[in-house]
Design a protein around this motif. Structure first.
Motif, PDB file in Angstrom:
ATOM      1  N   CYS A 196       0.859  -1.202   0.000  1.00  0.00           N
ATOM      2  CA  CYS A 196       0.000   0.000   0.000  1.00  0.00           C
ATOM      3  C   CYS A 196       0.886   1.240   0.000  1.00  0.00           C
ATOM      4  O   CYS A 196       1.758   1.392   0.852  1.00  0.00           O
ATOM      5  CB  CYS A 196      -0.895   0.014   1.241  1.00  0.00           C
TER       6      CYS A 196
ATOM      7  N   TYR B  46       0.332   4.297   0.766  1.00  0.00           N
ATOM      8  CA  TYR B  46       0.257   5.160   1.964  1.00  0.00           C
ATOM      9  C   TYR B  46       1.155   4.583   3.062  1.00  0.00           C
ATOM     10  O   TYR B  46       1.890   5.309   3.733  1.00  0.00           O
ATOM     11  CB  TYR B  46      -1.194   5.274   2.455  1.00  0.00           C
ATOM     12  N   TRP B  47       1.084   3.247   3.239  1.00  0.00           N
ATOM     13  CA  TRP B  47       1.936   2.602   4.251  1.00  0.00           C
ATOM     14  C   TRP B  47       3.398   2.812   3.893  1.00  0.00           C
ATOM     15  O   TRP B  47       4.231   3.142   4.735  1.00  0.00           O
ATOM     16  CB  TRP B  47       1.593   1.103   4.309  1.00  0.00           C
TER      17      TRP B  47
ATOM     18  N   CYS C  39      -1.383   5.359   9.173  1.00  0.00           N
ATOM     19  CA  CYS C  39      -2.655   4.657   8.931  1.00  0.00           C
ATOM     20  C   CYS C  39      -2.811   3.514   9.928  1.00  0.00           C
ATOM     21  O   CYS C  39      -1.940   3.268  10.754  1.00  0.00           O
ATOM     22  CB  CYS C  39      -2.683   4.137   7.500  1.00  0.00           C
ATOM     23  N   TYR C  40      -3.945   2.800   9.826  1.00  0.00           N
ATOM     24  CA  TYR C  40      -4.196   1.684  10.757  1.00  0.00           C
ATOM     25  C   TYR C  40      -3.015   0.724  10.849  1.00  0.00           C
ATOM     26  O   TYR C  40      -2.604   0.327  11.937  1.00  0.00           O
ATOM     27  CB  TYR C  40      -5.415   0.877  10.294  1.00  0.00           C
ATOM     28  N   LEU C  41      -2.480   0.317   9.675  1.00  0.00           N
ATOM     29  CA  LEU C  41      -1.424  -0.710   9.731  1.00  0.00           C
ATOM     30  C   LEU C  41      -0.113  -0.159  10.280  1.00  0.00           C
ATOM     31  O   LEU C  41       0.792  -0.928  10.602  1.00  0.00           O
ATOM     32  CB  LEU C  41      -1.212  -1.357   8.354  1.00  0.00           C
TER      33      LEU C  41
ATOM     34  N   CYS D 165      -7.759   4.706   7.632  1.00  0.00           N
ATOM     35  CA  CYS D 165      -7.228   4.118   6.404  1.00  0.00           C
ATOM     36  C   CYS D 165      -7.283   5.203   5.331  1.00  0.00           C
ATOM     37  O   CYS D 165      -8.376   5.636   4.949  1.00  0.00           O
ATOM     38  CB  CYS D 165      -8.061   2.903   5.979  1.00  0.00           C
ATOM     39  N   TYR D 166      -6.124   5.622   4.898  1.00  0.00           N
ATOM     40  CA  TYR D 166      -6.068   6.696   3.896  1.00  0.00           C
ATOM     41  C   TYR D 166      -6.507   6.224   2.516  1.00  0.00           C
ATOM     42  O   TYR D 166      -7.020   6.993   1.720  1.00  0.00           O
ATOM     43  CB  TYR D 166      -4.642   7.261   3.822  1.00  0.00           C
ATOM     44  N   ALA D 167      -6.301   4.924   2.250  1.00  0.00           N
ATOM     45  CA  ALA D 167      -6.620   4.406   0.914  1.00  0.00           C
ATOM     46  C   ALA D 167      -8.128   4.377   0.646  1.00  0.00           C
ATOM     47  O   ALA D 167      -8.559   4.562  -0.490  1.00  0.00           O
ATOM     48  CB  ALA D 167      -6.041   3.005   0.759  1.00  0.00           C
TER      49      ALA D 167
ATOM     50  N   HIS E  89      -5.871  -1.807  -4.556  1.00  0.00           N
ATOM     51  CA  HIS E  89      -6.223  -2.355  -3.250  1.00  0.00           C
ATOM     52  C   HIS E  89      -7.251  -3.491  -3.367  1.00  0.00           C
ATOM     53  O   HIS E  89      -7.433  -4.067  -4.425  1.00  0.00           O
ATOM     54  CB  HIS E  89      -6.665  -1.209  -2.333  1.00  0.00           C
TER      55      HIS E  89
ATOM     56  N   THR F 140      -8.908  -2.247   6.750  1.00  0.00           N
ATOM     57  CA  THR F 140      -7.788  -1.850   5.895  1.00  0.00           C
ATOM     58  C   THR F 140      -8.109  -2.339   4.488  1.00  0.00           C
ATOM     59  O   THR F 140      -8.657  -3.424   4.324  1.00  0.00           O
ATOM     60  CB  THR F 140      -6.453  -2.468   6.343  1.00  0.00           C
ATOM     61  N   ALA F 141      -7.756  -1.559   3.492  1.00  0.00           N
ATOM     62  CA  ALA F 141      -8.031  -1.948   2.103  1.00  0.00           C
ATOM     63  C   ALA F 141      -6.803  -2.551   1.444  1.00  0.00           C
ATOM     64  O   ALA F 141      -6.783  -2.778   0.234  1.00  0.00           O
ATOM     65  CB  ALA F 141      -8.504  -0.734   1.312  1.00  0.00           C
ATOM     66  N   SER F 142      -5.784  -2.822   2.238  1.00  0.00           N
ATOM     67  CA  SER F 142      -4.538  -3.281   1.642  1.00  0.00           C
ATOM     68  C   SER F 142      -4.731  -4.636   0.944  1.00  0.00           C
ATOM     69  O   SER F 142      -5.591  -5.421   1.327  1.00  0.00           O
ATOM     70  CB  SER F 142      -3.461  -3.338   2.729  1.00  0.00           C
TER      71      SER F 142
HETATM   72  S1  SF4 Z   1      -5.010   0.176   3.014  1.00  0.00           S
HETATM   73 FE1  SF4 Z   1      -5.327   1.785   4.553  1.00  0.00          FE
HETATM   74  S2  SF4 Z   1      -4.832   0.890   6.580  1.00  0.00           S
HETATM   75 FE2  SF4 Z   1      -4.143  -0.530   4.982  1.00  0.00          FE
HETATM   76  S3  SF4 Z   1      -1.957  -0.022   4.718  1.00  0.00           S
HETATM   77 FE3  SF4 Z   1      -3.084   1.225   3.201  1.00  0.00          FE
HETATM   78  S4  SF4 Z   1      -3.624   3.184   4.190  1.00  0.00           S
HETATM   79 FE4  SF4 Z   1      -2.931   1.711   5.766  1.00  0.00          FE
END
Ligand code: SF4
Ligand SMILES: Cc1cc2nc3c(=O)[nH]c(=O)nc-3n(C[C@H](O)[C@H](O)[C@H](O)COP(=O)(O)OP(=O)(O)OC[C@H]3O[C@@H](n4cnc5c(N)ncnc54)[C@H](O)[C@@H]3O)c2cc1C
Length: 276
Positions: free
Chosen positions: A104, A106-107, A113-115, A121-123, A131, A139-141
């Motif tokens: 992901c 964002y991660w 984010c959550y993870l 969850c930014y995604a 995703h 989480t949408a990862s």
């Molecule tokens: S999908 Fe959301 S919670 Fe999962 S790693 Fe990406 S930003 Fe973080």
């Protein structure tokens, strides 16, 4: 940062907690980019078996070794051959591949984010075309491992320095209380894999490029007699098992991932035809 090189599993037990380093292809960039805090790295290359003996695979075996070995079922060979680049497959081990972190963006850019232990969850509201389409309410990862999808379809079992478990049991959906996608302990070492021999198997991958790209959707199918099992990459926060294409009706795609449902349907149809 300290780098430890224990020479036996007994010595590992005495060195204290540290992040385990195999080929380093995933871990080193993560540490270098300060995406996780780590004081101690433990080089495990002397501890983890490497090589293939019939249905048994040492977790230190590289993807490059797996992709050319005729003892390895087609689905796993193809999944390894389609992963990453030749250089990465030469360094990257199957044990490290199963425990690789999310792609992901964002991660990977360090968003809280959550993870990463944060509170959103930014995604979900942002960019998410790569995703997931299942289990994406928190989480949408999307899990990136091609080999894990193949091992799921093949019903592989995993031996660690603590226990034996199925490949499905290695993974868990993250929650607020436990944000890890693996059910292994922090210092639990995958030692080897037992991979049943199917009557037929295949791995098909759809990606933005034919080479060196993560799966948008990967589908593995393995047939044992009349029983066919499916394992998918790129569709859920963990490798995802489906019984049939009909279960795609239960997908919960985000606005930007709806196209993945149609790709999964097409790949499942082709994979089922290939193993008949
Ligand atoms: S999908 Fe959301 S919670 Fe999962 S790693 Fe990406 S930003 Fe973080
Ligand atoms: C640019 C790029 C593209 C890639 N493309 C793909 C792709 O298309 N498909 C795909 O499937 N993968 C892909 N990968 C992932 C790649 O296959 C993995 O990085 C590699 O297999 C990891 O193995 P490693 O030995 O280098 O692990 P490391 O980087 O050393 O470790 C990765 C993680 O696994 C843990 N670990 C390592 N070995 C063990 C063990 N035996 N037991 C328990 N935990 C362990 C480490 O502690 C760490 O958390 C890509 C990677 C990169 C960098």
């Amino acid at each position: 940062m300290e780098l430890l090189r224990p020479s036996s599993l007994e010595e590992l037990d005495t060195v204290g907690p540290g992040l385990m380093l195999a080929g380093g292809t995933d871990l080193v960039p993560i540490v270098r980019n300060r995406l996780i805090d780590v004081d101690t790295l433990v080089d495990i290359r002397e501890l983890v078996p490497r090589g293939i003996d019939g249905t048994k695979i040492g977790a230190g075996t590289t993807l490059a070794e797996l992709e050319v070995d005729p003892q390895i079922p087609d689905a796993l060979r193809q999944a390894c051959a389609e992963a990453a680049s030749p250089q990465l497959r030469t360094m990257g081990t199957i044990g490290g591949n199963l425990r690789q972190a999310t792609r992901c963006w964002y991660w990977r850019m360090g968003f809280p984010c959550y993870l990463h232990g944060g509170d959103r969850c930014y995604a979900m509201d942002g960019e998410h075309r790569e995703h997931s389409i299942f289990a994406n309410d928190w989480t949408a990862s999307a899990h990136p491992s091609d080999p894990a999808a193949a091992l799921l379809a093949l019903g592989a079992r995993v031996r660690t320095n603590r226990r034996e478990l199925s490949i499905a049991e290695v993974y868990r959906l993250p929650t607020t209380d436990n944000r890890d996608v693996v059910a292994l302990e922090y210092d639990e070492l995958i030692l080897d894999l037992e991979v049943p021999t199917p009557d037929a198997s295949v791995y098909l991958k759809a990606a933005d490029r034919q080479k060196w790209a993560f799966a948008l959707v990967g589908v593995a199918a393995a047939r044992f007699g009349s029983d066919v099992r499916l394992g998918l990459a790129g569709v859920a926060p963990i490798p995802w098992a489906l019984e049939s294409a009909d279960q795609l009706e239960q997908a919960t795609p985000l606005p930007g991932t709806a196209y993945k449902v149609e790709i999964a349907r097409a790949l499942i149809d082709r994979a089922l035809a290939a193993v008949q």
